[in-house]
Motif scaffolding. Structure first.
Motif, PDB file in Angstrom:
ATOM      1  N   GLY A   1       0.836  -1.199   0.000  1.00 43.99           N
ATOM      2  CA  GLY A   1       0.000   0.000   0.000  1.00 43.99           C
ATOM      3  C   GLY A   1       0.871   1.248   0.000  1.00 43.99           C
TER       4      GLY A   1
ATOM      5  N   ALA B   1       1.153   3.342   2.595  1.00 49.20           N
ATOM      6  CA  ALA B   1       1.767   3.566   3.911  1.00 49.20           C
ATOM      7  C   ALA B   1       2.224   2.284   4.602  1.00 49.20           C
ATOM      8  N   LYS B   2       1.720   1.140   4.124  1.00 53.30           N
ATOM      9  CA  LYS B   2       2.041  -0.124   4.792  1.00 53.30           C
ATOM     10  C   LYS B   2       2.271  -1.230   3.769  1.00 53.30           C
TER      11      LYS B   2
ATOM     12  N   ILE C   1     -11.473  -6.804   3.767  1.00 54.43           N
ATOM     13  CA  ILE C   1     -11.796  -5.405   4.046  1.00 54.43           C
ATOM     14  C   ILE C   1     -13.125  -5.036   3.370  1.00 54.43           C
TER      15      ILE C   1
ATOM     16  N   ASP D   1      -9.001   3.667  -4.910  1.00 53.83           N
ATOM     17  CA  ASP D   1      -7.985   4.637  -5.324  1.00 53.83           C
ATOM     18  C   ASP D   1      -8.242   5.142  -6.740  1.00 53.83           C
TER      19      ASP D   1
HETATM   20  N1  LIG Z   1      -6.328  -7.154   8.951  1.00 51.61           N
HETATM   21  C1  LIG Z   1      -6.241  -6.923   7.653  1.00 51.61           C
HETATM   22  N2  LIG Z   1      -6.383  -7.943   6.746  1.00 51.61           N
HETATM   23  C2  LIG Z   1      -6.292  -7.695   5.419  1.00 51.61           C
HETATM   24  N3  LIG Z   1      -6.058  -6.484   4.870  1.00 51.61           N
HETATM   25  C3  LIG Z   1      -5.913  -5.434   5.712  1.00 51.61           C
HETATM   26  C4  LIG Z   1      -5.999  -5.600   7.135  1.00 51.61           C
HETATM   27  N4  LIG Z   1      -5.832  -4.381   7.716  1.00 51.61           N
HETATM   28  C5  LIG Z   1      -5.655  -3.508   6.704  1.00 51.61           C
HETATM   29  N5  LIG Z   1      -5.701  -4.106   5.492  1.00 51.61           N
HETATM   30  C6  LIG Z   1      -5.543  -3.482   4.163  1.00 51.61           C
HETATM   31  O1  LIG Z   1      -4.152  -3.406   3.917  1.00 51.61           O
HETATM   32  C7  LIG Z   1      -3.822  -2.241   3.187  1.00 51.61           C
HETATM   33  C8  LIG Z   1      -2.824  -1.443   3.994  1.00 51.61           C
HETATM   34  O2  LIG Z   1      -2.006  -0.698   3.204  1.00 51.61           O
HETATM   35  P1  LIG Z   1      -2.044   0.899   3.129  1.00 51.61           P
HETATM   36  O3  LIG Z   1      -2.839   1.484   4.251  1.00 51.61           O
HETATM   37  O4  LIG Z   1      -0.667   1.328   2.884  1.00 51.61           O
HETATM   38  O5  LIG Z   1      -2.903   1.039   1.819  1.00 51.61           O
HETATM   39  P2  LIG Z   1      -3.167   2.388   1.071  1.00 51.61           P
HETATM   40  O6  LIG Z   1      -2.187   2.578  -0.006  1.00 51.61           O
HETATM   41  O7  LIG Z   1      -3.397   3.453   2.079  1.00 51.61           O
HETATM   42  O8  LIG Z   1      -4.449   2.056   0.320  1.00 51.61           O
HETATM   43  P3  LIG Z   1      -5.855   1.967   0.891  1.00 51.61           P
HETATM   44  O9  LIG Z   1      -6.557   3.129   0.263  1.00 51.61           O
HETATM   45  O10 LIG Z   1      -6.288   0.618   0.387  1.00 51.61           O
HETATM   46  O11 LIG Z   1      -5.733   2.061   2.389  1.00 51.61           O
HETATM   47  C9  LIG Z   1      -5.114  -1.480   2.982  1.00 51.61           C
HETATM   48  O12 LIG Z   1      -5.648  -1.753   1.706  1.00 51.61           O
HETATM   49  C10 LIG Z   1      -6.019  -2.057   4.064  1.00 51.61           C
HETATM   50  O13 LIG Z   1      -7.373  -1.991   3.703  1.00 51.61           O
END
Ligand SMILES: Nc1ncnc2c1ncn2[C@@H]1O[C@H](COP(=O)(O)OP(=O)(O)OP(=O)(O)O)[C@@H](O)[C@H]1O
Ligand SMILES: [Mg+2]
Length: 245
Positions: A14, A16-17, A90, A129
């Protein structure tokens, strides 16, 4: 139990993660990066310590939610940036709670930034997104199969409960909780868990009195050094700096 869970293959990178598979089929391994993005990835930077501050604040606040009776995905903190969490599907609905008007709601409805709402307000945005997370309502979730009626009711109820706990928490630290975004998911039994993160990336936090931003708006609007702001926020929360205590 999950202390012995190991990190597996990358499942999702993602903004941020990073989300990894783990040695347990029911868990993911989530790693918090230092990357900062705004405007859906148009503006990017690497901010030292950001991942650690977000991970530690999120772990702490998720624990608070759990104590308040809101089931969360958090299982084990394995390092300052790594969490083992229950794997969920999610729900593609970003749940936003607002106490004060700021950001997109001001643009959409021509409202004055800083206007205090009479009641907290829950809004839904479609998590996409590609589409820039458009505002949505129950009819879309029901029509397009993103969630069923009881789930939407639960999201609203849980989001307001999260808001009450967070608002009291930040208030004691001299911070106004303006708004925040959270995500929920379904575990393998269909139970809804509060998932993803609770961080200053996804919140608007204003220092009481000055209304100075202590959140990612510092980066979005070039208001100062985001790393300094996040380290300061960390100190407010834990009473010590990142490397102390
Ligand atoms: N427990 C979980 N199991 C599966 N997926 C998860 C869990 N917790 C968070 N996520 C998903 O993992 C991703 C985390 O990455 P990140 O927050 O960096 O994404 P992002 O680039 O911000 O995009 P998004 O808009 O999808 O949040 C997110 O898509 C989030 O919905
Ligand atoms: Mg995210």
């Amino acid at each position: 139990m999950s202390k012995s869970i190991e990190r597996g293959e990358l499942l999702h990178e993602g903004k941020a993660k990073q989300v990894f598979h783990s040695s347990s089929p029911d868990h993911v391994w989530i790693h918090y990066k230092d990357d900062a993005t705004a405007f859906n990835g148009v503006k990017k930077a690497s901010i030292r310590d950001k991942g650690e501050v977000n991970a530690r604040i999120s772990a702490y606040l998720m624990e608070r939610m759990s104590s308040a009776g809101i089931p969360t995905h958090m299982d084990t903190v394995v390092s300052v940036r790594d969490h083992v969490c229950t794997k969920v599907d999610i729900i593609p609905v970003e749940v936003v709670v607002r106490n004060v008007c700021a950001g997109s709601i001001c643009r959409r409805f021509g409202l004055e930034q800083g206007k205090v709402l009479a009641e907290p307000m829950v809004e839904f945005f479609y998590k996409s997104d590609e589409l820039n997370d458009p505002p949505m309502s129950d009819v879309h979730a029901l029509q397009f199969g993103w969630a069923v009626e009881w789930e939407l009711a639960y999201l609203r109820h849980a989001a307001l409960k999260v808001n009450a706990v967070l608002q009291a928490f930040w208030d004691e630290l001299g911070v106004t909780l303006v708004d925040f975004k959270i995500e929920f998911g379904r575990d393998k039994n269909g139970h809804i868990l509060l998932a993803d993160e609770i961080t200053p990336d996804g919140s608007r936090l204003w220092e009481k009195g000055s209304n100075r931003s202590l959140d990612k708006d510092v980066f979005r609007k070039d208001l100062g050094d985001l790393g300094d702001t996040y380290r300061e926020l960390f100190k407010r929360v834990f009473g010590h700096g990142l490397t102390e205590g």
